[in-house]
Design a protein around this motif. Sequence first.
Motif, PDB file in Angstrom:
ATOM      1  N   THR A  27      25.749  81.523  -0.364  1.00 19.09           N
ATOM      2  CA  THR A  27      27.375  81.799  -0.671  1.00 19.09           C
ATOM      3  C   THR A  27      28.374  80.778  -0.772  1.00 19.09           C
ATOM      4  O   THR A  27      27.598  80.340   0.238  1.00 19.09           O
ATOM      5  N   TRP A  28      29.487  80.810  -1.288  1.00 24.14           N
ATOM      6  CA  TRP A  28      30.088  80.092  -0.107  1.00 24.14           C
ATOM      7  C   TRP A  28      30.223  80.197   1.086  1.00 24.14           C
ATOM      8  O   TRP A  28      30.589  79.297   1.858  1.00 24.14           O
ATOM      9  N   GLN A  29      30.258  81.329   1.820  1.00 26.65           N
ATOM     10  CA  GLN A  29      30.806  81.318   3.320  1.00 26.65           C
ATOM     11  C   GLN A  29      29.550  80.798   3.512  1.00 26.65           C
ATOM     12  O   GLN A  29      29.592  79.871   4.830  1.00 26.65           O
ATOM     13  N   GLN A  30      28.165  80.741   3.226  1.00 31.17           N
ATOM     14  CA  GLN A  30      27.433  80.477   3.553  1.00 31.17           C
ATOM     15  C   GLN A  30      27.494  78.765   3.615  1.00 31.17           C
ATOM     16  O   GLN A  30      26.942  78.052   4.493  1.00 31.17           O
ATOM     17  N   VAL A  31      28.336  78.238   3.120  1.00 30.10           N
ATOM     18  CA  VAL A  31      28.246  76.727   2.516  1.00 30.10           C
ATOM     19  C   VAL A  31      29.356  76.278   2.934  1.00 30.10           C
ATOM     20  O   VAL A  31      28.902  75.360   4.051  1.00 30.10           O
ATOM     21  N   VAL A  32      30.020  76.732   3.714  1.00 33.20           N
ATOM     22  CA  VAL A  32      31.271  77.080   4.501  1.00 33.20           C
ATOM     23  C   VAL A  32      30.979  76.798   6.254  1.00 33.20           C
ATOM     24  O   VAL A  32      30.536  76.249   6.720  1.00 33.20           O
ATOM     25  N   ASP A  33      29.913  77.534   6.257  1.00 31.92           N
ATOM     26  CA  ASP A  33      29.558  78.000   7.901  1.00 31.92           C
ATOM     27  C   ASP A  33      27.995  76.863   8.334  1.00 31.92           C
ATOM     28  O   ASP A  33      27.938  76.935   9.388  1.00 31.92           O
ATOM     29  N   ARG A  34      28.294  75.875   6.957  1.00 31.36           N
ATOM     30  CA  ARG A  34      26.799  75.556   7.393  1.00 31.36           C
ATOM     31  C   ARG A  34      27.004  74.237   8.134  1.00 31.36           C
ATOM     32  O   ARG A  34      27.730  73.497   7.956  1.00 31.36           O
ATOM     33  N   GLU A  35      26.128  73.624   9.062  1.00 25.56           N
ATOM     34  CA  GLU A  35      26.178  72.932  10.598  1.00 25.56           C
ATOM     35  C   GLU A  35      25.664  71.906   9.664  1.00 25.56           C
ATOM     36  O   GLU A  35      24.698  71.047   8.935  1.00 25.56           O
ATOM     37  N   TYR A  36      26.484  70.813   9.435  1.00 26.88           N
ATOM     38  CA  TYR A  36      26.645  69.847   8.965  1.00 26.88           C
ATOM     39  C   TYR A  36      27.377  68.421   9.581  1.00 26.88           C
ATOM     40  O   TYR A  36      28.550  69.043   9.545  1.00 26.88           O
ATOM     41  N   GLU A  37      26.549  67.619   9.851  1.00 24.10           N
ATOM     42  CA  GLU A  37      26.780  66.836  11.401  1.00 24.10           C
ATOM     43  C   GLU A  37      27.421  65.310  10.337  1.00 24.10           C
ATOM     44  O   GLU A  37      27.136  64.968   9.103  1.00 24.10           O
ATOM     45  N   THR A  38      29.262  64.881  10.146  1.00 20.85           N
ATOM     46  CA  THR A  38      29.294  63.550   9.908  1.00 20.85           C
ATOM     47  C   THR A  38      28.286  62.232  10.754  1.00 20.85           C
ATOM     48  O   THR A  38      27.278  62.046  11.276  1.00 20.85           O
ATOM     49  N   TRP A  39      28.564  61.645   8.779  1.00 17.24           N
ATOM     50  CA  TRP A  39      27.374  60.691   8.692  1.00 17.24           C
ATOM     51  C   TRP A  39      27.877  59.089   9.592  1.00 17.24           C
ATOM     52  O   TRP A  39      28.753  59.128  10.289  1.00 17.24           O
ATOM     53  N   ASP A  40      26.903  58.936  10.791  1.00 20.67           N
ATOM     54  CA  ASP A  40      27.695  57.945  11.125  1.00 20.67           C
ATOM     55  C   ASP A  40      27.157  56.187  11.557  1.00 20.67           C
ATOM     56  O   ASP A  40      27.261  55.868  12.080  1.00 20.67           O
ATOM     57  N   ARG A  41      26.736  55.871   9.830  1.00 20.66           N
ATOM     58  CA  ARG A  41      25.786  54.800   9.524  1.00 20.66           C
ATOM     59  C   ARG A  41      27.111  54.849   8.246  1.00 20.66           C
ATOM     60  O   ARG A  41      27.363  55.790   7.586  1.00 20.66           O
ATOM     61  N   ASP A  42      27.134  53.282   7.756  1.00 16.21           N
ATOM     62  CA  ASP A  42      27.421  52.908   6.669  1.00 16.21           C
ATOM     63  C   ASP A  42      26.384  53.900   5.413  1.00 16.21           C
ATOM     64  O   ASP A  42      25.694  53.992   5.484  1.00 16.21           O
ATOM     65  N   HIS A  43      27.212  53.702   4.701  1.00 15.58           N
ATOM     66  CA  HIS A  43      26.441  54.480   3.047  1.00 15.58           C
ATOM     67  C   HIS A  43      27.407  54.744   2.303  1.00 15.58           C
ATOM     68  O   HIS A  43      28.691  55.070   2.483  1.00 15.58           O
TER      69      HIS A  43
END
Length: 173
Positions: free
Chosen positions: A131-147
């Motif tokens: 669901t949208w709420q599950q997407v919003v609440d999902r753990e998602y760490e910021t990338w730490d290298r160039d990509h």
Amino acid sequence: MSDPGLILLGGLPGTGKSTVAAPVARELRAAYLRIDRIEQTLADSGELPERPLAVGYLVGYALARDQLDLGVTVVAECVNPLKITRDAWKNVGDRHGGWTLEVELVCSLPAEHRARVENRTVDIPGLVLPTWQQVVDREYETWDRDHLVIDTAVTSAAETVELVLRHARALSG
């Protein structure tokens, strides 16, 4: 393409990973590894007591290693939300392929992103979309290298495919 490599497409659900990954793999005649497909297949087997968490990624890493060792470029598509998963994919590409292209798809317009999440259709039998709420609440760490970051709110699917292909071809020699 001359040297085989790993193209990793990551990003939250609804950012366009599947829409981009399949045409990229088709154009490059690359192996296409979709973690949702692997995880759903494992869940459908009935051999696991719960829906898989890490095992889908572990299977993906192993399959990618095999393909790269055979000289086949791999397009891997998954949310890839954590540094540990990103590092594991990069390790596979660095050790078994000639190059690695890490791509993060984002959708900078929350209303557009939400509409995509809420209006998607299931293309893998048995897969329950978040669901949208599950997407919003999902753990998602910021990338730490160039990509490579592509905002699919302002870049069409066709343009995104072309950007990924251009970067992959530049890396492959």
